[in-house]
Write an enzyme that holds these catalytic residues in place. Structure first.
Site, PDB file in Angstrom:
ATOM      1  N   GLU A   1     -17.492 -78.077  -8.329  1.00 27.77           N
ATOM      2  CA  GLU A   1     -18.290 -78.395  -7.143  1.00 27.77           C
ATOM      3  C   GLU A   1     -17.390 -78.780  -5.976  1.00 27.77           C
ATOM      4  O   GLU A   1     -16.539 -79.654  -6.100  1.00 27.77           O
ATOM      5  CB  GLU A   1     -19.243 -79.570  -7.447  1.00 27.77           C
ATOM      6  CG  GLU A   1     -20.257 -79.296  -8.537  1.00 27.77           C
ATOM      7  CD  GLU A   1     -21.463 -78.465  -8.056  1.00 27.77           C
ATOM      8  OE1 GLU A   1     -21.616 -78.259  -6.831  1.00 27.77           O
ATOM      9  OE2 GLU A   1     -22.253 -78.018  -8.925  1.00 27.77           O
TER      10      GLU A   1
ATOM     11  N   HIS B   1     -19.280 -73.688  -7.377  1.00 28.52           N
ATOM     12  CA  HIS B   1     -20.442 -74.132  -6.612  1.00 28.52           C
ATOM     13  C   HIS B   1     -20.055 -75.025  -5.436  1.00 28.52           C
ATOM     14  O   HIS B   1     -18.895 -75.389  -5.270  1.00 28.52           O
ATOM     15  CB  HIS B   1     -21.365 -74.945  -7.548  1.00 28.52           C
ATOM     16  CG  HIS B   1     -22.158 -74.131  -8.491  1.00 28.52           C
ATOM     17  ND1 HIS B   1     -23.503 -73.919  -8.357  1.00 28.52           N
ATOM     18  CD2 HIS B   1     -21.786 -73.443  -9.605  1.00 28.52           C
ATOM     19  CE1 HIS B   1     -23.938 -73.145  -9.342  1.00 28.52           C
ATOM     20  NE2 HIS B   1     -22.915 -72.847 -10.124  1.00 28.52           N
TER      21      HIS B   1
ATOM     22  N   GLU C   1     -24.045 -71.563  -1.143  1.00 29.82           N
ATOM     23  CA  GLU C   1     -22.788 -72.274  -1.408  1.00 29.82           C
ATOM     24  C   GLU C   1     -21.623 -71.319  -1.154  1.00 29.82           C
ATOM     25  O   GLU C   1     -20.893 -70.928  -2.046  1.00 29.82           O
ATOM     26  CB  GLU C   1     -22.824 -72.831  -2.834  1.00 29.82           C
ATOM     27  CG  GLU C   1     -23.971 -73.849  -2.990  1.00 29.82           C
ATOM     28  CD  GLU C   1     -24.309 -74.224  -4.417  1.00 29.82           C
ATOM     29  OE1 GLU C   1     -25.360 -74.855  -4.629  1.00 29.82           O
ATOM     30  OE2 GLU C   1     -23.521 -73.898  -5.328  1.00 29.82           O
TER      31      GLU C   1
ATOM     32  N   HIS D   1     -25.597 -69.773  -6.462  1.00 33.66           N
ATOM     33  CA  HIS D   1     -26.380 -70.329  -5.359  1.00 33.66           C
ATOM     34  C   HIS D   1     -25.776 -69.785  -4.082  1.00 33.66           C
ATOM     35  O   HIS D   1     -24.687 -70.184  -3.673  1.00 33.66           O
ATOM     36  CB  HIS D   1     -26.304 -71.860  -5.396  1.00 33.66           C
ATOM     37  CG  HIS D   1     -26.932 -72.435  -6.633  1.00 33.66           C
ATOM     38  ND1 HIS D   1     -26.507 -73.607  -7.212  1.00 33.66           N
ATOM     39  CD2 HIS D   1     -27.956 -71.986  -7.400  1.00 33.66           C
ATOM     40  CE1 HIS D   1     -27.241 -73.859  -8.274  1.00 33.66           C
ATOM     41  NE2 HIS D   1     -28.128 -72.884  -8.421  1.00 33.66           N
TER      42      HIS D   1
HETATM   43 CA   LIG Z   1     -25.046 -76.824  -5.634  1.00 38.34          CA
END
Ligand SMILES: [Ca+2]
Ligand SMILES: [Ca+2]
Ligand SMILES: [Ca+2]
Ligand SMILES: [Ca+2]
Lengths: 379, 379, 379, 379
Positions: free
Chosen positions: A338, A262, A172, A169
């Site tokens: 994350e 991420h 990010e 992504h």
């Molecule tokens: Ca994400």
């Protein structure tokens, strides 16, 4: 005094200007190309004249992650090197959801972004520096739809196949800051952590899985509007050549340990997601991941396990997602890391929030945890 | 071509020239002033003309640590920033014990030292930078016999009183490199490890306990030839004002955790020494130290527990030594950290051996272990 | 709050503390060792606690250059890298001449000096870096009374023998900043000015003629209290080994062009002094110097000819002074460059006054003028 | 071993791959978009495996400047920071004109370019840094066809309107390196040259007149294939908004002195071109330019007047060219500065040829000449 001007004509630039009056502007997000996702922004404000800027980004209730805006402060930089935060407030009832950023710059130019950008130029500097390190091999995995190379750096003489990859992504960007931190550890001959890991493992590091989305200023998709992290079951050369190239390379090497890096828009914490619910799930397999998670929690003050994603029920894992596919396909200890766009609420930093600097330091902790995980496994 | 010349007229310079012939020299160590100790050297060779230098340091069987020379390679630098190692061999039967250093420099000037020096100028740069960090307080603990200030940096809002101090033995310059690494963690607002520690602790950091010995090029003693780490029972203004000042300041704050940072001449490993044998010994007190040691071993690939010093028997602890005195006096979890002059034999680095860079990284691991120790203690 | 403390126990440190009360101090200058000269100061103030410091240096009517204090602002640094100016006032009627410095530091530690110091450690860094440049030769000219090496860097393949040397008066630290600037030009392979000069000349650069005075914090003399710039007629190994070594080396090479770099305490301008009044004076010889002076004036906005020293009458030149001796002895185009301790009144800089940065840039202009002088001579 | 791979998917990347075999490749230039011009190249070679690369660029007899290839050595970098030269030979009879580049890299990745690139990211860093300097104002002059801002930095309080602008021809990246050098002088508060110029002049600096061509990897044209330096007579929003914006801004301020910075493909020298042949030509007007040219020649070893362009005859000046238009329109002392792609043959540098470093130093000399020109004009 005259109106401010707003520009996006540069790497990862993205915003749409609705109105500008004096030092105030009303803006809205742009969709990723051929996609409904929108959340990323990156723009430059000129002609500030030292005035207080009042920047409103409206229509955010339709953004990809509306929960990303409360308690979020926009990233801001005057020198494009240090990224701080500009005090921001979110009102879901104003103009379909409005983030109001207030900032009084000290000079005529100022940059704002959803998170500190990591440009493709910086990417190439990183790749060049790393490739010039003794013992590091560069490998071009493939090419993107926009004709950019998909870069992989490889190092280490061990048996354990470790894949570190990030920025599927593209918005990010903290994922690539993390990669810069990881590569500094792995490429530094004076760092015993790097040396010990290189003895035990073979590393395959893809600092940026989605260069097209990165350069275009996308949040979640590639040049064709495809979310790469939903392509791992059946990647295609037409829609997801990035995933196809990486997965093919993984098929060659096998994978013992994989971390897909991420950022999370809503949750104010660093956390891991595992691969619960994959068809071949076993508690022993899962425990390998949980053990890593416990080690990292013990080692890193920025990591926690209280907040995170719900686990999939038995057999419910989505195999189009990288971590699940990799865990299932290679019996790997696979995981998604994350980091927050907002901040780590346990150790909030008013000045910077979550930052490039913290992303890089977290990478060191993750690698330290990997070594401890490998060593305790042997014992 | 003409003879090389050898100089020591600079910070921590020390050697005695016996003979020079072309690119070869025979040297011997100088005693610390008013002391029998000798082991440190630091000199510059000029007029190399790109020839292979053959430097012999003789009479080493009479040095403070004869066991320090086998398997030792001399530190060498051409730019005074990067310190590598010059291949060296020790023959105990040649001229009363001779270290032969062979090195072919690429330029006219080259510096050799027992370990990468940390000059008093760099010390003041470090103190200035740290003192300018928000939340850091400078405290002058006292003055040395040569009139240098004894600098202490303080930070943190927590209850736990932590003292970090090093270089009582001035030739153990790795101790101040470690301190530089520790202060970078503690003073970096973007480093959550530093922030978490500052929440829990009050830090008192003395980067250099022996500025006089440092500037004079001593191995183990101060301006009066006194070994400061044998003065902790009864320090005096006449002989050991450095220890007196530090111990008085400790009396003010109390001490919960103390690390005294050193280098070891003979042992090719990083290890800790505790306070076994102090009068007030209890297993519970000792276990606090052992628990820290286990955590550090788990976290740091450069740390181990197999090699180290023998433990004192019950009641046999020497209370003139800092760690024993501090453990006894304040019921502190006190310890001596030892880094090698040679290398860590588990992860040898041919290019640099043990190095400033590794000393700094070890400091980060020691602080990470401290946080884990504090947190696991709470649980 | 408690009293500030004042330290001088470091390279070139010098001041005497009379009284301290809270954030105020009364200080006086120290004489150069075995000398009546006094003007230099360099000290650190600790425990400022963010208070406005009021520092009085008294008795200045007895300093070497009382005219140096009116319109002078003391140099100040918090990070020991950037040196600004602290607003200062001089009252000749207060306590035998008092300079009052007022400054509110942002942190606990702050350094003051008569001019931005150039430490011996920085000297060695400069020498090491320069010596490692291709085509540069290091030459040790001799040794000082304190046992420091007298360093000379040589480069260039041309016929014209050029000697650049500075800091005979050690407190004139701008001279060594100038040298750093000159060596950056001469050692930079990408700088065509340096390359062109190296084609035409052989350079002999002595960045610091007086290391002992520098380290001891002297204004004008060496370890024995001798003013080196009055020793050029009959230098001796006992009193002025520095001059003896340099002059001997000059005797070897001959000298076509010589610049002796200094600072002037009173005059707020950059200027040159020539060699009027030497026994062998000829207008043609003198014109060579005047021509250089005109070229430099045309090229450098910081250089001027209106202010300066009076010229010696015919036959009245003092041959103990370097420039006169060198002009006479070698028929050289010799000159003394003077930079201000105060500022260049034509282009005053409130923030820094005359500064290290300007000294370095001036060196580039002086070398540019040298090339133009050499080229126009050929035409 | 496997074939090298060649990429251009980055800022200013451009080449077309015909064949690759092992470590050899046959390439050809790409035209500027919608244009016949081709000369610029910028590509990355991966998978070198430490082999000697043999890169042939064919068909060069059809390039924009066939005379640019004899005696030209390709620029090469392994770290994207230092750009050296790879030995190259040109054979006009091989495959329609072939440049053969031979280079053995030390690592897996290496970049080649026609000249050291100056990326748009670096451009924005430069603009940001300069805009944050006290006294500097940012002004957005307009926008390009690709939507990039046209950036102008303004500073100085003087009457003389000075315009410095470069890179109308985007492949002439040395022009922006020159601009970086100029802005470092003009923005440095410690540089008296900059301060003196800011007192006398008002500067308008456009570091990059053609961002679209730059990012696209063009040699001479903008996004529409238009040569901006043929648009100054009648610029249009459709074809040359860049020129229109700059010329409009010049109309506002007037222009006294203008320098348009370029690179020349064929001539191995730095030179200026003036405005002979403009309708309003007068010898007095021309002499202002010639006087500047003489001053610069006297000051800069890299500048000369023997080589250069032929002068236009009376009334024959092409007013579509910036220098002619600006001289005519504003009675300005206007000029075109040309730096070589090859090297300055008077001071050849085998390692780097003409380089970013030299471009930056030349800017300082040009500004020094401007001050001398302004001052001698007054006298
Ligand atoms: Ca994400
Ligand atoms: Ca020891
Ligand atoms: Ca003087
Ligand atoms: Ca051109």
């Amino acid at each position: 005094m005259s109106n401010i001007t707003i520009d996006t004509g540069f790497d990862s630039g993205s915003i749409e200007v609705m109105t500008v009056h004096q030092a105030s502007a009303m803006l809205r997000l742009k969709n990723d190309h051929q996609s409904e996702f929108k959340q990323w922004f990156h723009f430059r404000v000129a002609n500030t004249g030292g005035r207080e800027l009042v920047i409103k980004i409206v229509g955010l209730n339709d953004s990809a992650y509306p929960a990303g805006w409360p308690d979020y402060n926009a990233c801001v930089s005057e020198d494009r090197a240090f990224w701080g935060r500009a005090p921001s407030t979110f009102d879901k009832d104003e103009e379909g959801g409005t983030l109001t950023i207030r900032f009084t710059p000290t000079c005529d130019l100022v940059w704002f972004a959803y998170f500190a950008p990591f440009s493709m130029e910086r990417h190439h500097d990183l790749v060049a520096e790393c490739a010039s390190t003794e013992g590091v091999t560069y490998r071009k995995l493939g090419e993107t739809l926009d004709g950019q190379p998909l870069d992989c750096l490889e190092m280490g003489e061990g048996e354990t196949q470790v894949w570190l990859y990030g920025r599927q992504h593209p918005g990010e960007s903290m994922a690539e800051w993390w990669m810069e931190g990881a590569l500094e550890v792995l490429g530094n001959p004076a760092d015993t952590l790097g040396r010990a890991l290189r003895e035990k493992c073979r590393f395959h590091v893809v600092p940026n899985c989605n260069p097209d989305g990165s350069r275009r200023g996308h949040l979640r998709t590639n040049a064709k509007g495809v979310n790469l992290n939903r392509e791992w079951a059946e990647p295609t050369a037409e829609n997801s050549p990035e995933v196809l190239a990486i997965r093919n390379a993984m098929d060659d090497t096998g994978v013992h340990f994989a971390m897909d890096v991420h950022g999370d828009e809503a949750i104010d914490a660093v956390f891991l997601a595992g691969f619960e619910g994959i068809p071949s799930w076993s508690d022993e397999h899962g425990e390998r991941f949980y053990r890593y998670q416990r080690i990292l929690e013990r080692r890193s003050p920025d990591f926690q396990t209280a907040k995170g994603y719900p686990k999939s029920g038995p057999g419910k894992a989505n195999l189009t997602i990288s971590t699940n596919q990799v865990a299932e396909r290679y019996a790997a200890t696979a995981m998604t890391l994350e980091m927050p766009f907002k901040d780590n609420a346990d150790y909030p930093d008013e000045l910077q929030g979550w930052s490039p600097e913290r992303s890089k330091l977290l990478a060191r902790d993750c690698l330290g945890a990997l070594l401890e995980w490998l060593e305790s496994d042997e014992g």
